[in-house]
Design an enzyme around this catalytic site. Structure first.
Site, PDB file in Angstrom:
ATOM      1  N   CYS A 169      -8.016  20.816  18.526  1.00 36.24           N
ATOM      2  CA  CYS A 169      -9.411  20.378  18.409  1.00 36.24           C
ATOM      3  C   CYS A 169      -9.519  18.863  18.588  1.00 36.24           C
ATOM      4  CB  CYS A 169      -9.965  20.773  17.042  1.00 36.24           C
ATOM      5  SG  CYS A 169     -11.685  20.279  16.771  1.00 36.24           S
ATOM      6  N   CYS A 217     -15.611   0.989  14.660  1.00 34.25           N
ATOM      7  CA  CYS A 217     -16.216   2.027  13.819  1.00 34.25           C
ATOM      8  C   CYS A 217     -17.565   1.569  13.262  1.00 34.25           C
ATOM      9  CB  CYS A 217     -15.257   2.365  12.682  1.00 34.25           C
ATOM     10  SG  CYS A 217     -15.899   3.573  11.504  1.00 34.25           S
ATOM     11  N   CYS A 259     -16.905  18.030  12.910  1.00 33.75           N
ATOM     12  CA  CYS A 259     -15.684  18.739  12.509  1.00 33.75           C
ATOM     13  C   CYS A 259     -15.975  20.177  12.096  1.00 33.75           C
ATOM     14  CB  CYS A 259     -15.018  17.999  11.352  1.00 33.75           C
ATOM     15  SG  CYS A 259     -13.515  18.818  10.747  1.00 33.75           S
ATOM     16  N   SER A 311     -19.138   2.600  10.660  1.00 40.81           N
ATOM     17  CA  SER A 311     -19.068   2.386   9.211  1.00 40.81           C
ATOM     18  C   SER A 311     -18.543   0.990   8.915  1.00 40.81           C
ATOM     19  CB  SER A 311     -18.175   3.436   8.552  1.00 40.81           C
ATOM     20  OG  SER A 311     -18.831   4.683   8.496  1.00 40.81           O
ATOM     21  N   ASP A 317     -10.535   3.806  -4.263  1.00 36.08           N
ATOM     22  CA  ASP A 317     -10.865   2.962  -3.121  1.00 36.08           C
ATOM     23  C   ASP A 317     -11.030   1.513  -3.565  1.00 36.08           C
ATOM     24  OD1 ASP A 317     -11.489   2.336  -0.485  1.00 36.08           O
ATOM     25  OD2 ASP A 317     -13.619   2.753  -0.721  1.00 36.08           O
ATOM     26  N   CYS A 341     -21.636   5.937   9.012  1.00 39.94           N
ATOM     27  CA  CYS A 341     -21.764   6.912  10.098  1.00 39.94           C
ATOM     28  C   CYS A 341     -20.995   8.164   9.713  1.00 39.94           C
ATOM     29  CB  CYS A 341     -21.209   6.323  11.395  1.00 39.94           C
ATOM     30  SG  CYS A 341     -21.233   7.453  12.808  1.00 39.94           S
ATOM     31  N   ASP A 342     -21.586   9.313   9.947  1.00 40.39           N
ATOM     32  CA  ASP A 342     -20.951  10.589   9.602  1.00 40.39           C
ATOM     33  C   ASP A 342     -20.597  11.426  10.830  1.00 40.39           C
ATOM     34  OD1 ASP A 342     -21.119  10.283   6.800  1.00 40.39           O
ATOM     35  OD2 ASP A 342     -23.199  10.961   6.797  1.00 40.39           O
ATOM     36  N   ARG A 364       0.824  -1.209   0.000  1.00 38.86           N
ATOM     37  CA  ARG A 364       0.000   0.000   0.000  1.00 38.86           C
ATOM     38  C   ARG A 364       0.858   1.259   0.000  1.00 38.86           C
ATOM     39  NH1 ARG A 364      -5.240  -1.558   1.382  1.00 38.86           N
ATOM     40  NH2 ARG A 364      -5.857   0.599   1.713  1.00 38.86           N
ATOM     41  N   CYS A 407     -18.214  11.837  13.056  1.00 38.42           N
ATOM     42  CA  CYS A 407     -16.940  12.547  13.204  1.00 38.42           C
ATOM     43  C   CYS A 407     -16.848  13.710  12.217  1.00 38.42           C
ATOM     44  CB  CYS A 407     -15.765  11.596  13.047  1.00 38.42           C
ATOM     45  SG  CYS A 407     -15.616  10.786  11.437  1.00 38.42           S
TER      46      CYS A 407
END
Length: 369
Positions: free
Chosen positions: A189, A212, A246, A214, A132, A239-240, A49, A242
């Site tokens: 943050c 997670c 932001c 997702s 991806d 899941c959104d 990778r 995080c």
């Protein structure tokens, strides 16, 4: 290339060199800790990778691309709108990126068109496009080529576009001038870490995929660990959280392509309706969608968990203080009781589902009352 990219729907194009050796220790440590979960292909490819020239021999440069995906009609204050969807336990919540067309298809086609334009200008060259879809360190390449920096949630962040975008790459056998890398701007943050329902972001820049949502609702094929089921809430695909938390996503950009417009059958729909889809209906309603790849069985598994969470929420609402006789409370309690009955009936009807995986989650869901 920037002009060509914009004509094709991309928001930004960059170029990275192929020496990613400095990223190898972090990748190796992440794999050794087992944070990739059941995604065995990540371990199978190992450090390839981080070595583009091994993945595609002859690669000298990587062209990177960003494509924004917020639906074109996304309203101002969209983050608050999305948070509100969490408050309706009977509504199925699908991650924003998955409400439109499968991004793999959109980006792959347009990356190839970009490569064709490059070839027309530069002459024939060896290349391969990725979205991806192979062992590629996408975030690392995006950071090195100036598309953004790695946020503490491990996603690419841009000062101009937040993180609501897809990444794609073209590996080429030409040495192209690299674009300047992006500097990081997360500072102190910790909003994404604090917002994660399952504490999957175990440290800044470190994600344990096994926790997670997702991963659990998409990549994981077996039973969802019981300790995480209540934390899924009404999230049935991805899941959104995080990203919603932001601060940089107040700059998130709308898509320029209609492909990512939200499909009505995947947005704001009730859990009972979605759980009622037969496999034929599921395939028809998710045609061209990334959701289709999880299959009908996992779809029902995820929905069974969400139904159980909704059943528990309805039971709590149904248990209002009987001494409070206010009309609004009576109305709310009656609605909760009605919903509770519908949820139980739907789950009970699935108690003998052909899938052992679905049956196990249905049994758990019924116990939530």
């Amino acid at each position: 290339m920037q002009a060509w990219g914009r004509e094709l729907g991309f928001s930004q194009i960059g170029v990275a060199a192929v020496d990613l050796s400095s990223a190898e220790p972090g990748l190796q440590a992440w794999l050794e800790q087992g944070f990739h979960g059941d995604m065995h292909y990540m371990a199978a490819h190992g450090l390839k990778r981080a070595r583009p020239a091994e993945l595609l021999p002859g690669t000298l440069s990587v062209v990177t691309a960003r494509m924004d995906y917020l639906p074109r009609d996304t309203p101002a204050g969209w983050q608050a709108v999305e948070w509100q969807r969490h408050d309706d336990p009977a509504q199925g919540l699908v991650s924003l990126y998955a409400r439109g067309r499968d991004y793999h298809k959109v980006l792959r086609q347009r990356l190839q068109q970009l490569a064709d334009r490059m070839a027309a200008q530069l002459g024939p060259f060896g290349h391969r496009v990725f979205t991806d879809s192979a062992p590629v360190l996408e975030v690392e390449l995006a950071s090195r080529s100036g598309l953004g920096w790695r946020g503490k949630h491990t996603l690419t962040l841009s000062r101009d576009a937040g993180s609501m975008f897809f990444l794609g790459e073209i590996f080429v056998d030409r040495a192209l001038p690299a674009t300047a890398p992006a500097s990081a701007h997360c500072g102190q943050c910790s909003a994404c870490l604090d917002a994660c329902p399952t504490q999957a972001i175990v440290a800044p820049y470190r994600l344990d995929a096994r926790r997670c949502i997702s991963y659990l609702t998409i990549e994981h094929g077996g039973p969802i660990p019981p300790e995480f089921r209540p934390l899924l809430g009404n999230r049935i695909y991805g899941c959104d959280d995080c990203q919603l938390a932001c601060p940089w996503n107040k700059f998130a950009q709308r898509a320029v392509l209609p492909d990512f417009d939200a499909r009505t059958q995947l947005t704001g729909r009730g859990l009972l309706e979605l759980f009622g889809w037969s496999e034929e209906q599921f395939l028809r309603q998710t045609e061209g969608s990334p959701i289709r790849r999880i299959g009908h069985e996992r779809w029902r598994r995820n929905l069974a968990v969400a139904l159980g969470n909704a059943l528990r929420a309805a039971g709590m609402a149904d248990g209002s203080d009987p001494a409070d006789q206010a009309a609004s409370v009576e109305s709310s309690t009656s609605a909760a009781a009605s919903l509770k009955a519908e949820l139980r009936a739907a789950l009970q009807a699935a108690i003998d589902d052909p899938s052992a995986l679905v049956r196990e989650h249905v049994t758990w869901a019924l116990a939530q009352s």
